[in-house]
Write an enzyme that holds these catalytic residues in place. Structure first.
Site, PDB file in Angstrom:
ATOM      1  N   GLN A   1      35.931   5.252   4.856  1.00 16.14           N
ATOM      2  CA  GLN A   1      36.052   6.348   5.827  1.00 16.14           C
ATOM      3  C   GLN A   1      36.411   7.652   5.115  1.00 16.14           C
ATOM      4  O   GLN A   1      35.845   8.716   5.394  1.00 16.14           O
ATOM      5  CB  GLN A   1      37.119   5.984   6.867  1.00 16.14           C
ATOM      6  CG  GLN A   1      37.561   7.144   7.749  1.00 16.14           C
ATOM      7  CD  GLN A   1      38.438   6.693   8.893  1.00 16.14           C
ATOM      8  OE1 GLN A   1      37.940   6.174   9.864  1.00 16.14           O
ATOM      9  NE2 GLN A   1      39.743   6.906   8.807  1.00 16.14           N
TER      10      GLN A   1
ATOM     11  N   GLN B   1      33.185   4.961  17.967  1.00 15.71           N
ATOM     12  CA  GLN B   1      33.213   4.240  16.688  1.00 15.71           C
ATOM     13  C   GLN B   1      33.354   2.733  16.876  1.00 15.71           C
ATOM     14  O   GLN B   1      33.450   1.992  15.904  1.00 15.71           O
ATOM     15  CB  GLN B   1      34.285   4.805  15.760  1.00 15.71           C
ATOM     16  CG  GLN B   1      35.726   4.583  16.190  1.00 15.71           C
ATOM     17  CD  GLN B   1      36.699   5.351  15.300  1.00 15.71           C
ATOM     18  OE1 GLN B   1      36.844   6.554  15.429  1.00 15.71           O
ATOM     19  NE2 GLN B   1      37.372   4.654  14.389  1.00 15.71           N
TER      20      GLN B   1
ATOM     21  N   GLY C   1      52.618   2.816   8.402  1.00 17.71           N
ATOM     22  CA  GLY C   1      51.550   3.435   7.604  1.00 17.71           C
ATOM     23  C   GLY C   1      51.150   4.790   8.186  1.00 17.71           C
ATOM     24  O   GLY C   1      51.013   5.776   7.457  1.00 17.71           O
ATOM     25  N   HIS C   2      50.987   4.849   9.520  1.00 20.01           N
ATOM     26  CA  HIS C   2      50.660   6.133  10.154  1.00 20.01           C
ATOM     27  C   HIS C   2      51.809   7.126   9.982  1.00 20.01           C
ATOM     28  O   HIS C   2      51.585   8.312   9.737  1.00 20.01           O
ATOM     29  CB  HIS C   2      50.439   5.953  11.663  1.00 20.01           C
ATOM     30  CG  HIS C   2      49.243   5.154  12.037  1.00 20.01           C
ATOM     31  ND1 HIS C   2      49.325   3.914  12.615  1.00 20.01           N
ATOM     32  CD2 HIS C   2      47.915   5.434  11.933  1.00 20.01           C
ATOM     33  CE1 HIS C   2      48.108   3.469  12.855  1.00 20.01           C
ATOM     34  NE2 HIS C   2      47.236   4.355  12.449  1.00 20.01           N
TER      35      HIS C   2
ATOM     36  N   GLY D   1      44.350   7.826   5.415  1.00 20.79           N
ATOM     37  CA  GLY D   1      44.936   6.738   4.641  1.00 20.79           C
ATOM     38  C   GLY D   1      43.915   6.072   3.721  1.00 20.79           C
ATOM     39  O   GLY D   1      42.762   5.851   4.110  1.00 20.79           O
TER      40      GLY D   1
ATOM     41  N   HIS E   1      51.991   2.612  13.325  1.00 15.53           N
ATOM     42  CA  HIS E   1      52.903   1.774  12.552  1.00 15.53           C
ATOM     43  C   HIS E   1      53.427   2.609  11.390  1.00 15.53           C
ATOM     44  O   HIS E   1      53.076   3.803  11.262  1.00 15.53           O
ATOM     45  CB  HIS E   1      52.200   0.501  12.081  1.00 15.53           C
ATOM     46  CG  HIS E   1      50.872   0.754  11.419  1.00 15.53           C
ATOM     47  ND1 HIS E   1      50.750   1.378  10.198  1.00 15.53           N
ATOM     48  CD2 HIS E   1      49.608   0.492  11.832  1.00 15.53           C
ATOM     49  CE1 HIS E   1      49.478   1.471   9.866  1.00 15.53           C
ATOM     50  NE2 HIS E   1      48.753   0.950  10.846  1.00 15.53           N
TER      51      HIS E   1
HETATM   52  O1  PAF Z   1      41.246   5.955  11.004  1.00 12.69           O
HETATM   53  C1  PAF Z   1      41.278   6.085  12.240  1.00 12.69           C
HETATM   54  O2  PAF Z   1      42.270   5.789  12.911  1.00 12.69           O
HETATM   55  C2  PAF Z   1      40.051   6.633  12.947  1.00 12.69           C
HETATM   56  O3  PAF Z   1      38.871   6.175  12.380  1.00 12.69           O
HETATM   57  C3  PAF Z   1      40.062   8.173  13.050  1.00 12.69           C
HETATM   58  C4  PAF Z   1      39.959   8.826  11.683  1.00 12.69           C
HETATM   59  C5  PAF Z   1      41.315   8.646  13.754  1.00 12.69           C
HETATM   60  C6  PAF Z   1      38.849   8.650  13.864  1.00 12.69           C
HETATM   61  O4  PAF Z   1      38.875   8.129  15.152  1.00 12.69           O
END
Ligand code: PAF
Length: 280
Positions: free
Chosen positions: A153, A61, A36-37, A147, A34
């Site tokens: 994270q 994850q 943001g990315h 982000g 989106h």
């Molecule tokens: O933030 C994310 O989209 C994920 O946690 C990442 C850093 C790509 C790791 O899979």
């Protein structure tokens, strides 16, 4: 723009770029990009000569009851967005390139990863640190962009970098919000119109805390109580946590120290898990 799906091909490219003295920026993502990315990609452009966007929905994850299977996958659209934003390489490996049969090595950060997300998603950060460390080793970035929306994270990855002697520099890009305040997230697309409307309470709660701090309030308990009250007005919202923590260590704070205190919120909006935060 080059699209690479093999680990060895990505490693060869990274080695040859470094041999030519060229720098690499990595934007790790799980796709379903989106705005943001896209802002992470544009942040990376100009910070290095080659911008690599990794697109990998990382199975480790997600816990078994989470949304790994339904997580949106839209590689073609993602590629177009990355190209338009100025990326040079997409690294989109299949799962068996990252976790081949018999894979058994994981990285665990054992302090910052424990509270907040770590309570309700106990194996989440183990998956994040493992895949991010692998992406660093494969793509060999000089700089990586993450982000602020995923503040814990970021803190966990920064600690892993120090503890494991990675040399990559981290750039943290601000959270992008919709015009009405909702933080952009790949999971927002799961929200119905009504859920999305009620989800605005999350940013409202954070902005209220910001306003209270601007008016001189420093006590974390009062700020947390007010934010929780705002969220509790909405019957579809179930609060997972509202916490005032140190922005680097995620340790609970009693008093707001400007620029160091992070208010972090996680809620269930019925079956959709949403997080957001603000640095106060
Ligand atoms: O933030 C994310 O989209 C994920 O946690 C990442 C850093 C790509 C790791 O899979």
């Amino acid at each position: 723009m080059q699209i690479i799906t093999s680990v060895s091909e990505m490693q060869t490219l990274a080695s040859s770029l470094h041999a030519q003295g060229r720098t690499i920026a990595l934007v790790p993502t799980m796709g379903a990009l989106h705005a943001g990315h896209v802002s992470l990609v544009t942040t990376a452009v100009g910070r290095a000569e080659c911008v690599v966007v990794s697109i990998f929905v990382n199975p480790t994850q997600f816990s078994p009851n989470e949304d790994f299977n339904k997580y949106p996958r839209e590689l073609e659209a993602d590629i177009a967005k990355c190209e338009a934003a100025g990326a040079h390489v997409i690294f989109a490996p299949p799962a068996d390139q990252i976790y081949p049969k018999g894979y058994s090595t994981y990285i665990t950060e054992e302090f910052i990863a424990r509270p907040l997300e770590g309570v309700s998603r106990p194996s989440h950060f183990r998956g994040v640190t493992t895949v991010v460390a692998k992406l660093f080793n494969i793509c060999r970035p000089d700089v990586a962009v993450f982000g602020q929306k995923d503040a814990q994270q970021v803190a966990v990855i920064k600690k892993m970098i120090v503890d494991l002697n990675f040399t990559v520099a981290i750039v943290v890009a601000p959270t992008l919000r919709e015009a009405d305040g909702l933080a952009m997230s790949s999971r927002n697309r799961y929200l119905s119109v009504t859920q999305r409307q009620e989800a605005l309470a999350i940013s409202r709660a954070l902005f209220k805390a910001r306003d209270m701090v601007a008016s001189g309030e420093r006590r974390a308990d009062r700020l947390v109580a007010e934010a929780t009250h705002i969220l509790s007005q909405h019957r579809r919202i179930r609060v997972i946590y509202v916490s005032m923590v140190d922005a680097d260590t995620m340790e609970p704070q009693r008093e707001v120290i400007s620029g160091r205190a992070l208010m972090a919120i996680a809620v269930w909006m019925e079956d959709v898990r949403l997080i957001d935060n603000i640095v106060l």
